[in-house]
Motif scaffolding. Structure first.
Motif, mmCIF file in Angstrom:
data_model
loop_
_atom_site.group_PDB
_atom_site.id
_atom_site.type_symbol
_atom_site.label_atom_id
_atom_site.label_comp_id
_atom_site.label_asym_id
_atom_site.label_seq_id
_atom_site.Cartn_x
_atom_site.Cartn_y
_atom_site.Cartn_z
ATOM 1 N N GLU A 6 0.879 -1.147 0.153
ATOM 2 C CA GLU A 6 0.126 -0.092 0.053
ATOM 3 C C GLU A 6 0.877 1.308 0.089
ATOM 4 O O GLU A 6 0.491 2.342 -0.733
ATOM 5 C CB GLU A 6 -0.848 -0.018 1.367
ATOM 6 C CG GLU A 6 -2.042 1.242 1.430
ATOM 7 C CD GLU A 6 -3.045 1.124 0.235
ATOM 8 O OE1 GLU A 6 -3.407 2.103 -0.204
ATOM 9 O OE2 GLU A 6 -3.194 0.095 -0.253
ATOM 10 N N GLN A 7 1.900 1.247 0.930
ATOM 11 C CA GLN A 7 2.670 2.381 0.763
ATOM 12 C C GLN A 7 3.800 2.434 -0.257
ATOM 13 O O GLN A 7 3.979 3.590 -1.034
ATOM 14 C CB GLN A 7 3.711 2.384 2.054
ATOM 15 C CG GLN A 7 3.026 2.360 3.361
ATOM 16 C CD GLN A 7 3.749 2.195 4.619
ATOM 17 O OE1 GLN A 7 5.121 2.128 4.532
ATOM 18 N NE2 GLN A 7 3.241 1.890 5.784
ATOM 19 N N VAL A 8 4.246 1.113 -0.841
ATOM 20 C CA VAL A 8 5.140 1.380 -1.787
ATOM 21 C C VAL A 8 4.427 2.042 -3.404
ATOM 22 O O VAL A 8 5.193 2.573 -3.988
ATOM 23 C CB VAL A 8 5.331 -0.326 -2.510
ATOM 24 C CG1 VAL A 8 6.215 -0.257 -3.555
ATOM 25 C CG2 VAL A 8 6.357 -0.688 -1.283
ATOM 26 N N TRP A 9 3.155 1.647 -3.431
ATOM 27 C CA TRP A 9 2.537 2.128 -4.746
ATOM 28 C C TRP A 9 1.798 3.553 -4.400
ATOM 29 O O TRP A 9 0.977 3.851 -5.259
ATOM 30 C CB TRP A 9 1.490 0.997 -5.294
ATOM 31 C CG TRP A 9 2.447 -0.068 -5.649
ATOM 32 C CD1 TRP A 9 2.593 -1.391 -5.007
ATOM 33 C CD2 TRP A 9 3.092 -0.328 -6.868
ATOM 34 N NE1 TRP A 9 3.226 -2.211 -5.708
ATOM 35 C CE2 TRP A 9 3.582 -1.664 -6.868
ATOM 36 C CE3 TRP A 9 3.158 0.618 -7.860
ATOM 37 C CZ2 TRP A 9 4.586 -1.932 -7.899
ATOM 38 C CZ3 TRP A 9 4.141 0.148 -9.006
ATOM 39 C CH2 TRP A 9 4.704 -1.192 -9.058
ATOM 40 N N LEU A 15 -0.320 11.874 -7.214
ATOM 41 C CA LEU A 15 0.710 12.433 -7.879
ATOM 42 C C LEU A 15 1.565 13.216 -7.086
ATOM 43 O O LEU A 15 2.636 13.817 -7.746
ATOM 44 C CB LEU A 15 0.262 12.991 -9.214
ATOM 45 C CG LEU A 15 -0.557 11.907 -10.094
ATOM 46 C CD1 LEU A 15 -1.063 12.560 -11.330
ATOM 47 C CD2 LEU A 15 0.474 10.815 -10.415
ATOM 48 N N ALA A 16 1.218 13.675 -5.982
ATOM 49 C CA ALA A 16 2.061 14.682 -5.119
ATOM 50 C C ALA A 16 3.324 14.193 -4.383
ATOM 51 O O ALA A 16 4.273 14.588 -4.150
ATOM 52 C CB ALA A 16 1.017 15.531 -4.092
ATOM 53 N N VAL A 17 3.046 12.643 -4.313
ATOM 54 C CA VAL A 17 4.037 11.785 -3.687
ATOM 55 C C VAL A 17 5.094 11.570 -4.694
ATOM 56 O O VAL A 17 4.671 11.021 -5.919
ATOM 57 C CB VAL A 17 3.451 10.452 -3.254
ATOM 58 C CG1 VAL A 17 4.554 9.822 -2.602
ATOM 59 C CG2 VAL A 17 2.526 10.891 -1.964
ATOM 60 N N PRO A 18 6.331 12.151 -4.569
ATOM 61 C CA PRO A 18 7.357 11.572 -5.614
ATOM 62 C C PRO A 18 7.594 10.188 -5.846
ATOM 63 O O PRO A 18 7.535 9.267 -4.728
ATOM 64 C CB PRO A 18 8.602 12.430 -5.011
ATOM 65 C CG PRO A 18 8.462 12.539 -3.664
ATOM 66 C CD PRO A 18 6.798 12.580 -3.478
ATOM 67 N N TRP A 19 8.045 9.643 -6.856
ATOM 68 C CA TRP A 19 8.169 8.347 -7.108
ATOM 69 C C TRP A 19 9.466 7.685 -6.426
ATOM 70 O O TRP A 19 9.750 6.455 -6.368
ATOM 71 C CB TRP A 19 8.247 7.793 -8.603
ATOM 72 C CG TRP A 19 9.201 8.467 -9.240
ATOM 73 C CD1 TRP A 19 9.330 9.731 -9.940
ATOM 74 C CD2 TRP A 19 10.554 7.840 -9.516
ATOM 75 N NE1 TRP A 19 10.532 10.047 -10.571
ATOM 76 C CE2 TRP A 19 11.260 8.709 -10.395
ATOM 77 C CE3 TRP A 19 11.105 6.730 -9.355
ATOM 78 C CZ2 TRP A 19 12.442 8.516 -10.723
ATOM 79 C CZ3 TRP A 19 12.367 6.486 -9.841
ATOM 80 C CH2 TRP A 19 13.066 7.417 -10.412
#
Length: 87
Positions: A6-9, A15-19
């Motif tokens: 859940e956290q990894v993806w 989209l505010a979370v950087p990859w």
């Protein structure tokens, strides 16, 4: 990673979370690309200046400050600085 899927993806849904969280690696991409294309930096002073400005802009961006606003404040003699954290 299965337990943390859940956290990894999260970056695929928000989209505010950087990859990636590897900002130190990202910070080196620009200077390394310049070196690869041109073959060198003219002087260590030039590289040092580039790194100082780039670091300032990356830090400002991380705190929600637009690059143009950070540059304007610095040129006006009022450089933006992060608020010190007190223990």
């Amino acid at each position: 990673m299965k337990d943390k899927a859940e956290q990894v993806w999260t970056f695929t849904r928000n989209l505010a979370v950087p990859w990636t969280n590897n900002s130190s690696e990202q910070a080196l991409k620009g200077p390394k690309r310049h070196q690869a294309v041109s073959g060198y930096w003219h002087t260590m002073a030039t590289l040092s200046r580039y790194c100082r400005v780039h670091s300032y802009l990356v830090t400002a961006k991380g705190h929600g400050i637009r690059a143009i606003d950070a540059i304007h404040a610095a040129l006006a003699g009022r450089p933006w600085l992060p608020t010190p954290v007190t223990a």
